[in-house]
Design a protein around this motif. Structure first.
Motif, PDB file in Angstrom:
ATOM      1  N   HIS A 139      -7.213 -68.910  15.808  1.00  0.00           N
ATOM      2  CA  HIS A 139      -7.622 -69.322  17.176  1.00  0.00           C
ATOM      3  C   HIS A 139      -8.352 -70.666  17.098  1.00  0.00           C
ATOM      4  CE1 HIS A 139      -6.710 -65.199  17.809  1.00  0.00           C
ATOM      5  NE2 HIS A 139      -7.929 -64.697  17.774  1.00  0.00           N
ATOM      6  N   VAL A 159      -7.687 -63.164  27.533  1.00  0.00           N
ATOM      7  CA  VAL A 159      -6.260 -62.935  27.300  1.00  0.00           C
ATOM      8  C   VAL A 159      -5.998 -61.432  27.197  1.00  0.00           C
ATOM      9  CG1 VAL A 159      -4.309 -63.365  25.749  1.00  0.00           C
ATOM     10  CG2 VAL A 159      -6.101 -65.113  26.031  1.00  0.00           C
ATOM     11  N   HIS A 198       0.212 -57.387  13.286  1.00  0.00           N
ATOM     12  CA  HIS A 198      -0.316 -58.570  13.977  1.00  0.00           C
ATOM     13  C   HIS A 198      -1.174 -59.482  13.079  1.00  0.00           C
ATOM     14  CE1 HIS A 198      -1.803 -60.869  17.434  1.00  0.00           C
ATOM     15  NE2 HIS A 198      -2.968 -60.836  16.821  1.00  0.00           N
ATOM     16  N   THR A 221     -17.128 -50.038   7.214  1.00  0.00           N
ATOM     17  CA  THR A 221     -15.998 -49.163   6.868  1.00  0.00           C
ATOM     18  C   THR A 221     -14.654 -49.892   6.946  1.00  0.00           C
ATOM     19  OG1 THR A 221     -16.092 -48.464   9.167  1.00  0.00           O
ATOM     20  CG2 THR A 221     -17.051 -46.956   7.531  1.00  0.00           C
ATOM     21  N   THR A 263     -13.702 -55.324  14.107  1.00  0.00           N
ATOM     22  CA  THR A 263     -12.891 -56.173  13.226  1.00  0.00           C
ATOM     23  C   THR A 263     -13.325 -57.607  13.544  1.00  0.00           C
ATOM     24  OG1 THR A 263     -11.041 -56.642  14.719  1.00  0.00           O
ATOM     25  CG2 THR A 263     -10.942 -54.563  13.489  1.00  0.00           C
ATOM     26  N   ASN A 265      -6.888 -64.164  11.433  1.00  0.00           N
ATOM     27  CA  ASN A 265      -6.396 -64.189  12.816  1.00  0.00           C
ATOM     28  C   ASN A 265      -7.374 -64.996  13.690  1.00  0.00           C
ATOM     29  OD1 ASN A 265      -5.601 -61.513  15.249  1.00  0.00           O
ATOM     30  ND2 ASN A 265      -5.269 -63.690  15.340  1.00  0.00           N
ATOM     31  N   GLY A 306      -8.939 -55.420  18.097  1.00  0.00           N
ATOM     32  CA  GLY A 306      -8.198 -55.911  19.249  1.00  0.00           C
ATOM     33  C   GLY A 306      -7.437 -54.821  19.983  1.00  0.00           C
ATOM     34  N   ALA A 316      -8.424 -51.539  20.568  1.00  0.00           N
ATOM     35  CA  ALA A 316      -9.328 -50.831  21.487  1.00  0.00           C
ATOM     36  C   ALA A 316      -9.821 -51.774  22.589  1.00  0.00           C
ATOM     37  CB  ALA A 316     -10.516 -50.255  20.712  1.00  0.00           C
ATOM     38  N   LYS A 331      -9.358 -54.046  28.242  1.00  0.00           N
ATOM     39  CA  LYS A 331      -8.889 -55.104  29.147  1.00  0.00           C
ATOM     40  C   LYS A 331      -7.822 -54.555  30.111  1.00  0.00           C
ATOM     41  CE  LYS A 331      -9.742 -59.034  26.052  1.00  0.00           C
ATOM     42  NZ  LYS A 331      -9.133 -60.105  25.230  1.00  0.00           N
ATOM     43  N   THR A 382     -19.200 -52.235  10.887  1.00  0.00           N
ATOM     44  CA  THR A 382     -17.981 -52.799  10.291  1.00  0.00           C
ATOM     45  C   THR A 382     -17.887 -52.555   8.783  1.00  0.00           C
ATOM     46  OG1 THR A 382     -18.848 -55.003   9.781  1.00  0.00           O
ATOM     47  CG2 THR A 382     -18.058 -54.652  12.014  1.00  0.00           C
ATOM     48  N   THR A 431     -12.150 -63.289  24.697  1.00  0.00           N
ATOM     49  CA  THR A 431     -11.099 -63.999  25.431  1.00  0.00           C
ATOM     50  C   THR A 431     -10.675 -63.298  26.719  1.00  0.00           C
ATOM     51  OG1 THR A 431      -9.006 -63.027  24.659  1.00  0.00           O
ATOM     52  CG2 THR A 431     -10.164 -64.479  23.111  1.00  0.00           C
ATOM     53  N   GLY A 440      -8.156 -43.509  14.760  1.00  0.00           N
ATOM     54  CA  GLY A 440      -8.818 -43.659  13.461  1.00  0.00           C
ATOM     55  C   GLY A 440     -10.317 -43.878  13.570  1.00  0.00           C
ATOM     56  N   GLN A 441     -10.773 -44.311  14.713  1.00  0.00           N
ATOM     57  CA  GLN A 441     -12.211 -44.582  14.877  1.00  0.00           C
ATOM     58  C   GLN A 441     -12.889 -43.596  15.822  1.00  0.00           C
ATOM     59  OE1 GLN A 441     -12.238 -49.093  15.381  1.00  0.00           O
ATOM     60  NE2 GLN A 441     -14.001 -48.647  14.098  1.00  0.00           N
TER      61      GLN A 441
HETATM   62  P1  NAD Z   1      -6.782 -53.194  15.355  1.00  0.00           P
HETATM   63  O1  NAD Z   1      -7.703 -53.164  16.486  1.00  0.00           O
HETATM   64  O2  NAD Z   1      -5.373 -52.753  15.601  1.00  0.00           O
HETATM   65  O3  NAD Z   1      -7.411 -52.393  14.149  1.00  0.00           O
HETATM   66  C1  NAD Z   1      -6.691 -52.258  12.930  1.00  0.00           C
HETATM   67  C2  NAD Z   1      -6.994 -50.897  12.308  1.00  0.00           C
HETATM   68  O4  NAD Z   1      -8.323 -50.917  11.817  1.00  0.00           O
HETATM   69  C3  NAD Z   1      -6.923 -49.731  13.311  1.00  0.00           C
HETATM   70  O5  NAD Z   1      -6.288 -48.650  12.694  1.00  0.00           O
HETATM   71  C4  NAD Z   1      -8.385 -49.413  13.602  1.00  0.00           C
HETATM   72  O6  NAD Z   1      -8.571 -48.062  13.908  1.00  0.00           O
HETATM   73  C5  NAD Z   1      -9.019 -49.781  12.274  1.00  0.00           C
HETATM   74  N1  NAD Z   1     -10.424 -50.188  12.357  1.00  0.00           N
HETATM   75  C6  NAD Z   1     -10.979 -51.061  13.225  1.00  0.00           C
HETATM   76  N2  NAD Z   1     -12.279 -51.218  12.941  1.00  0.00           N
HETATM   77  C7  NAD Z   1     -12.553 -50.431  11.875  1.00  0.00           C
HETATM   78  C8  NAD Z   1     -13.722 -50.185  11.102  1.00  0.00           C
HETATM   79  N3  NAD Z   1     -14.877 -50.799  11.354  1.00  0.00           N
HETATM   80  N4  NAD Z   1     -13.626 -49.319  10.067  1.00  0.00           N
HETATM   81  C9  NAD Z   1     -12.456 -48.724   9.750  1.00  0.00           C
HETATM   82  N5  NAD Z   1     -11.314 -48.923  10.442  1.00  0.00           N
HETATM   83  C10 NAD Z   1     -11.359 -49.773  11.496  1.00  0.00           C
HETATM   84  O7  NAD Z   1      -6.662 -54.659  14.689  1.00  0.00           O
HETATM   85  P2  NAD Z   1      -7.117 -56.103  15.159  1.00  0.00           P
HETATM   86  O8  NAD Z   1      -6.532 -57.017  14.163  1.00  0.00           O
HETATM   87  O9  NAD Z   1      -8.559 -56.175  15.460  1.00  0.00           O
HETATM   88  O10 NAD Z   1      -6.391 -56.273  16.557  1.00  0.00           O
HETATM   89  C11 NAD Z   1      -5.010 -56.482  16.682  1.00  0.00           C
HETATM   90  C12 NAD Z   1      -4.644 -56.441  18.156  1.00  0.00           C
HETATM   91  O11 NAD Z   1      -5.525 -57.268  18.886  1.00  0.00           O
HETATM   92  C13 NAD Z   1      -3.242 -56.953  18.447  1.00  0.00           C
HETATM   93  O12 NAD Z   1      -2.665 -56.117  19.441  1.00  0.00           O
HETATM   94  C14 NAD Z   1      -3.473 -58.334  19.001  1.00  0.00           C
HETATM   95  O13 NAD Z   1      -2.456 -58.757  19.875  1.00  0.00           O
HETATM   96  C15 NAD Z   1      -4.797 -58.192  19.677  1.00  0.00           C
HETATM   97  N6  NAD Z   1      -5.578 -59.439  19.750  1.00  0.00           N
HETATM   98  C16 NAD Z   1      -5.817 -59.916  20.988  1.00  0.00           C
HETATM   99  C17 NAD Z   1      -6.549 -61.078  21.132  1.00  0.00           C
HETATM  100  C18 NAD Z   1      -6.827 -61.575  22.515  1.00  0.00           C
HETATM  101  O14 NAD Z   1      -7.509 -62.561  22.696  1.00  0.00           O
HETATM  102  N7  NAD Z   1      -6.313 -60.912  23.525  1.00  0.00           N
HETATM  103  C19 NAD Z   1      -7.055 -61.765  20.028  1.00  0.00           C
HETATM  104  C20 NAD Z   1      -6.794 -61.227  18.758  1.00  0.00           C
HETATM  105  C21 NAD Z   1      -6.055 -60.054  18.636  1.00  0.00           C
END
Ligand code: NAD
Length: 353
Positions: free
Chosen positions: A178, A131, A257, A162, A122, A174, A99, A101, A106, A160, A129, A46-47
């Motif tokens: 933390h 993690v 998530h 978009t 996002t 989310n 998270g 990408a 990672k 951001t 992290t 998507g990006q």
């Molecule tokens: P994501 O990365 O899955 O993004 C959600 C959707 O938004 C995707 O379809 C993406 O393409 C879209 N998107 C992202 N930025 C955009 C933008 N600027 N404009 C339009 N669309 C955009 O969602 P998330 O909530 O950031 O991440 C979730 C994942 O991250 C989970 O797998 C979770 O386990 C992980 N996570 C890990 C940690 C860590 O410390 N390891 C912390 C938080 C989340």
């Protein structure tokens, strides 16, 4: 002063963080300063368009775009990204996105020990992290490894605008999760507590402004500031019942998530409140409300985000198996985690009371 008796160990984060509108223009210079000459750009499908802009910003230092990141980093996705790094001769990656990408970046760092520059779009805070998570047929495996921390993080609020308000808000909550759990973690520290309270405050102020005007780059920047602080909390403190519950709900029921975090957090905070007076006081200050749990529900509602697990697809029949799985390997939590306690949290998060 009588109660001032700090005793803690605090491990800080080693990466460079740049934050400004237009920070993408600093990317090639950042790569150069790290001695990186061929960087593969990772994103979700998507990006892809944004990833191409990032690749262009790298100029001659790009190794191309790999737009195949997916939620929870499936093994197949991790394998494909690692193969693409080898095939292109990349000496590092740029992970642009949320998270998903950054999680893929990672996964490359974990296997090949290559540097990653994160460009978060996002507010989930993953970029701060150590993690990592990778999902195979047995479920999601996670771990902590300082080697997967991004080497540099570029926060550019213009990237951001978009992100839809609802996704913005649930990813921001989310991040708030933390910070909230860091406030009562056994290995918290005075610095973590400061970051947590300020991070929650910044996100709680910025997210409604983002919803009101998604093109407001000042509000977007403040949300990124909050995400930076809240993600830093997760890096330095361990997770409690809230993260455990979300982990199990995501793994067993495949719930989304960030939205799962947003629906569950108010209920876990209400459960933990009797055992966490200091965290409760900090959250009241940060959220400007005597009732942090209802303030967080209101925050989600502002963006018309789901507020119950039932809306996300959980059914009453799921309560017992989820409870069993949570109790099988509980995380440290300030209030004892009992079967009745978990059932009660799940019932109220389902919207039953
Ligand atoms: P994501 O990365 O899955 O993004 C959600 C959707 O938004 C995707 O379809 C993406 O393409 C879209 N998107 C992202 N930025 C955009 C933008 N600027 N404009 C339009 N669309 C955009 O969602 P998330 O909530 O950031 O991440 C979730 C994942 O991250 C989970 O797998 C979770 O386990 C992980 N996570 C890990 C940690 C860590 O410390 N390891 C912390 C938080 C989340």
């Amino acid at each position: 002063m009588a109660s001032w008796n700090p005793e803690f160990t605090h491990e800080g984060l080693p990466m460079r963080v740049r934050m400004r509108p237009g920070a993408l223009a600093d990317l090639a210079g950042e790569a150069e300063s790290l001695g990186l000459n061929r960087m593969l750009v990772l994103s979700t499908p998507g990006q892809e368009e944004t990833a191409r802009a990032v690749s262009n910003a790298l100029g001659e230092r790009t190794a191309g775009v790999h737009p195949h990141a997916a939620a929870h980093v499936p093994t197949t996705s991790a394998d494909a990204a690692n193969a693409a790094v080898r095939a292109t001769g990349a000496d590092g990656c740029v992970a642009i996105g949320g998270g998903s990408a950054i999680g893929l970046g990672k996964a490359v760092a974990l296997r090949q020990r290559l540097p990653v520059i994160a460009v978060p779009t996002t507010y989930a805070g993953s970029e701060m992290t150590p993690v990592w998570g990778i999902t195979d047929e047995d479920g999601k495996h996670t771990g902590r490894d300082q080697g997967v921390l991004p080497t540099s993080v570029l926060y550019d609020p213009e990237l951001t605008t978009t992100l839809p308000p609802r996704t913005s808000t649930v990813s921001g909550i989310n991040a708030i999760a933390h910070a909230a759990e860091a406030l009562y973690a056994p290995n918290s520290s005075p610095l973590t507590a400061l970051m947590a309270e300020e991070g929650v405050r910044a996100l709680a102020e910025a997210l409604p402004a983002v919803t009101a005007d998604p093109s407001d780059t000042a509000a977007r920047g403040r949300a990124q500031y909050g995400a930076w602080l809240c993600g830093s909390c997760l890096a330095t403190a361990t997770m409690g019942l809230h993260h455990k519950l979300c982990h199990v709900l995501g793994g067993m029921l495949d719930l989304p998530h960030a939205a799962t975090h947003a629906t569950v957090l108010p209920h876990v905070l209400a459960y933990n409140t009797p055992a966490t007076p200091h965290a409760h006081t900090a959250l009241r200050r940060a959220l400007g409300s005597d009732n942090p749990a209802s303030a967080l529900r209101a925050l989600a509602s502002t963006a018309s985000a789901p507020t119950t697990l039932a809306e996300l697809g959980m059914t009453p029949a799921d309560i017992e198996p989820v409870t069993e799985r949570v109790l099988a390997a509980p995380y440290t939590n300030p209030r004892p985690v009992t079967a009745e306690g978990v059932r009660g949290i799940l019932r109220s998060a389902m919207g039953e009371s």
